[in-house]
Design a protein around this motif. Structure first.
Motif, short mmCIF file in Angstrom:
data_model
loop_
_atom_site.label_atom_id
_atom_site.label_comp_id
_atom_site.label_asym_id
_atom_site.label_seq_id
_atom_site.Cartn_x
_atom_site.Cartn_y
_atom_site.Cartn_z
N ILE A 217 0.86 -1.17 0.00
CA ILE A 217 0.00 0.00 0.00
C ILE A 217 0.89 1.23 0.00
N TRP A 218 0.77 2.04 -1.04
CA TRP A 218 1.48 3.31 -1.09
C TRP A 218 0.62 4.36 -0.40
N LEU A 219 1.22 5.11 0.49
CA LEU A 219 0.57 6.22 1.18
C LEU A 219 1.30 7.48 0.78
N ALA A 220 0.71 8.22 -0.15
CA ALA A 220 1.37 9.37 -0.76
C ALA A 220 0.65 10.64 -0.32
N THR A 221 1.37 11.53 0.31
CA THR A 221 0.75 12.73 0.88
C THR A 221 1.21 13.99 0.16
N THR A 222 0.31 14.97 0.13
CA THR A 222 0.64 16.27 -0.42
C THR A 222 1.09 17.17 0.71
N GLY A 223 1.63 18.32 0.34
CA GLY A 223 2.03 19.29 1.36
C GLY A 223 0.81 19.97 1.96
N ALA A 224 1.03 20.60 3.11
CA ALA A 224 -0.07 21.30 3.78
C ALA A 224 -0.35 22.66 3.16
N GLY A 225 0.59 23.14 2.33
CA GLY A 225 0.39 24.45 1.73
C GLY A 225 -0.35 24.35 0.42
N GLY A 226 -0.25 25.41 -0.37
CA GLY A 226 -0.90 25.39 -1.67
C GLY A 226 -2.07 26.36 -1.71
N THR A 227 -2.69 26.41 -2.87
CA THR A 227 -3.76 27.37 -3.08
C THR A 227 -5.13 26.72 -3.10
N LYS A 228 -5.22 25.43 -2.85
CA LYS A 228 -6.51 24.76 -2.90
C LYS A 228 -7.36 25.20 -1.73
N SER A 229 -8.63 25.35 -1.96
CA SER A 229 -9.53 25.76 -0.90
C SER A 229 -10.08 24.55 -0.16
N PRO A 230 -9.86 24.43 1.16
CA PRO A 230 -10.36 23.29 1.88
C PRO A 230 -11.87 23.27 2.01
N SER A 231 -12.54 24.36 1.65
CA SER A 231 -13.99 24.37 1.77
C SER A 231 -14.68 23.79 0.55
N THR A 232 -13.90 23.48 -0.51
CA THR A 232 -14.50 22.93 -1.71
C THR A 232 -15.11 21.57 -1.42
N ARG A 233 -16.29 21.31 -1.93
CA ARG A 233 -16.95 20.04 -1.72
C ARG A 233 -16.86 19.20 -2.98
N PRO A 234 -16.77 17.89 -2.86
CA PRO A 234 -16.64 17.04 -4.03
C PRO A 234 -17.96 16.96 -4.77
N PRO A 235 -17.90 16.62 -6.08
CA PRO A 235 -19.14 16.40 -6.82
C PRO A 235 -19.86 15.21 -6.21
N VAL A 236 -21.17 15.32 -6.05
CA VAL A 236 -21.95 14.24 -5.46
C VAL A 236 -22.64 13.47 -6.57
N PRO A 237 -22.23 12.24 -6.84
CA PRO A 237 -22.87 11.48 -7.91
C PRO A 237 -24.28 11.09 -7.50
N PRO A 238 -25.16 10.88 -8.49
CA PRO A 238 -26.52 10.47 -8.14
C PRO A 238 -26.53 9.13 -7.47
N ARG A 239 -27.39 8.98 -6.46
CA ARG A 239 -27.51 7.70 -5.79
C ARG A 239 -28.25 6.73 -6.70
N ARG A 240 -27.76 5.53 -6.71
CA ARG A 240 -28.43 4.49 -7.47
C ARG A 240 -29.56 3.91 -6.62
N GLY A 241 -30.54 3.34 -7.27
CA GLY A 241 -31.63 2.70 -6.53
C GLY A 241 -31.13 1.55 -5.71
N ARG A 242 -31.64 1.37 -4.54
CA ARG A 242 -31.24 0.28 -3.67
C ARG A 242 -32.23 -0.85 -3.79
N ASP A 243 -31.73 -2.08 -3.74
CA ASP A 243 -32.63 -3.22 -3.80
C ASP A 243 -33.47 -3.33 -2.54
#
Length: 243
Positions: A217-243
């Protein structure tokens, strides 16, 4: 000895051959040709993919995880046991039949994990979610194929290429983590991770208890800095129907 029974088969999109779901007593196996991709008795390293990643992330609020590959659900269930109630986990699975198997013959392995309110299931290529927006996830966990040296689908190689790793890094929040499962070591992949700007740790984990094959298992980490906004939320895919 109880013989294996083939429960179902499914083509691999853009791949070679097909997947076969087999059962022997209470043991399940998913095969690609003569290669066993996963076995329900050998789940230690799949669980470790989630537990090691979550250990390194620490107790962050509102964790956002992306898991590439549903498999037999061991990584998902382990992640659910590690994260809080405000976490969200997106699981991307390319092969529709694997999702059907999770809700059908392998439902006993999954328990209530697929109906957990923290979980969204996306039927499609995990690369689509990785490329959907910047700084979307605290961690991306990939258990796709048998590792960076893909066996079932040539297109999987793109996830582990320099361009694929750059896309994964962009999809992570500051201090985010890319965790990758593999059945075997791959020095060239370690080098690519470092060239992509990750700090890399390799963990060797037994497939089962204190015996059996060692997976990587590779555990690859990014730095704590950068310009990315931590408040960004991921795209939420549509839920599939459940059996």
């Amino acid at each position: 000895m109880i013989p294996w029974t083939v429960l179902d088969t499914a083509p691999v999109p853009d791949g070679l051959g097909e997947l076969r779901l087999k059962r022997r007593g209470d043991e399940f196996s998913i095969m690609a040709g003569a290669t066993e991709l996963m076995n329900s008795r050998l789940s230690g390293s799949e669980k470790a993919l989630a537990t090691l990643a979550c250990e390194r992330l620490g107790k962050r609020p509102a964790l956002r995880l992306l898991i590439g590959g549903l498999g037999m659900g061991f990584t998902l269930r382990a992640a659910l046991g590690e994260v809080g109630g405000d976490a969200r986990i997106v699981v991307a699975e390319l092969v529709p039949a694997v999702i059907a198997w999770a809700r059908g013959p392998m439902a006993e392995l999954f328990g209530d994990s697929l109906t957990d309110a923290r979980v969204s299931l996306f039927e499609g290529d995990v690369a689509r979610l990785i490329g959907a927006g910047p700084a979307a996830y605290d961690a991306i966990l990939l258990d796709v194929d048998n590792g960076p040296g893909g066996l079932t689908r040539a297109a999987n190689d793109g996830l582990y290429s320099p361009a694929g790793l750059a896309a994964a890094r962009a999809a992570l929040r500051p201090g985010g983590l890319l965790a990758v499962w593999s059945s075997a070591p791959d020095g060239a992949f370690t080098t690519r991770l470092r060239r992509a700007g990750f700090a890399v740790e390799e963990a060797r984990v037994r497939a089962h208890g204190k015996s059996g094959a060692r997976h990587v298992i590779w555990l690859a980490t990014t730095g704590a800095g950068g310009t990315k906004s931590p408040s960004t939320r991921p795209p939420v895919p549509p839920r599939r129907g459940r059996d």
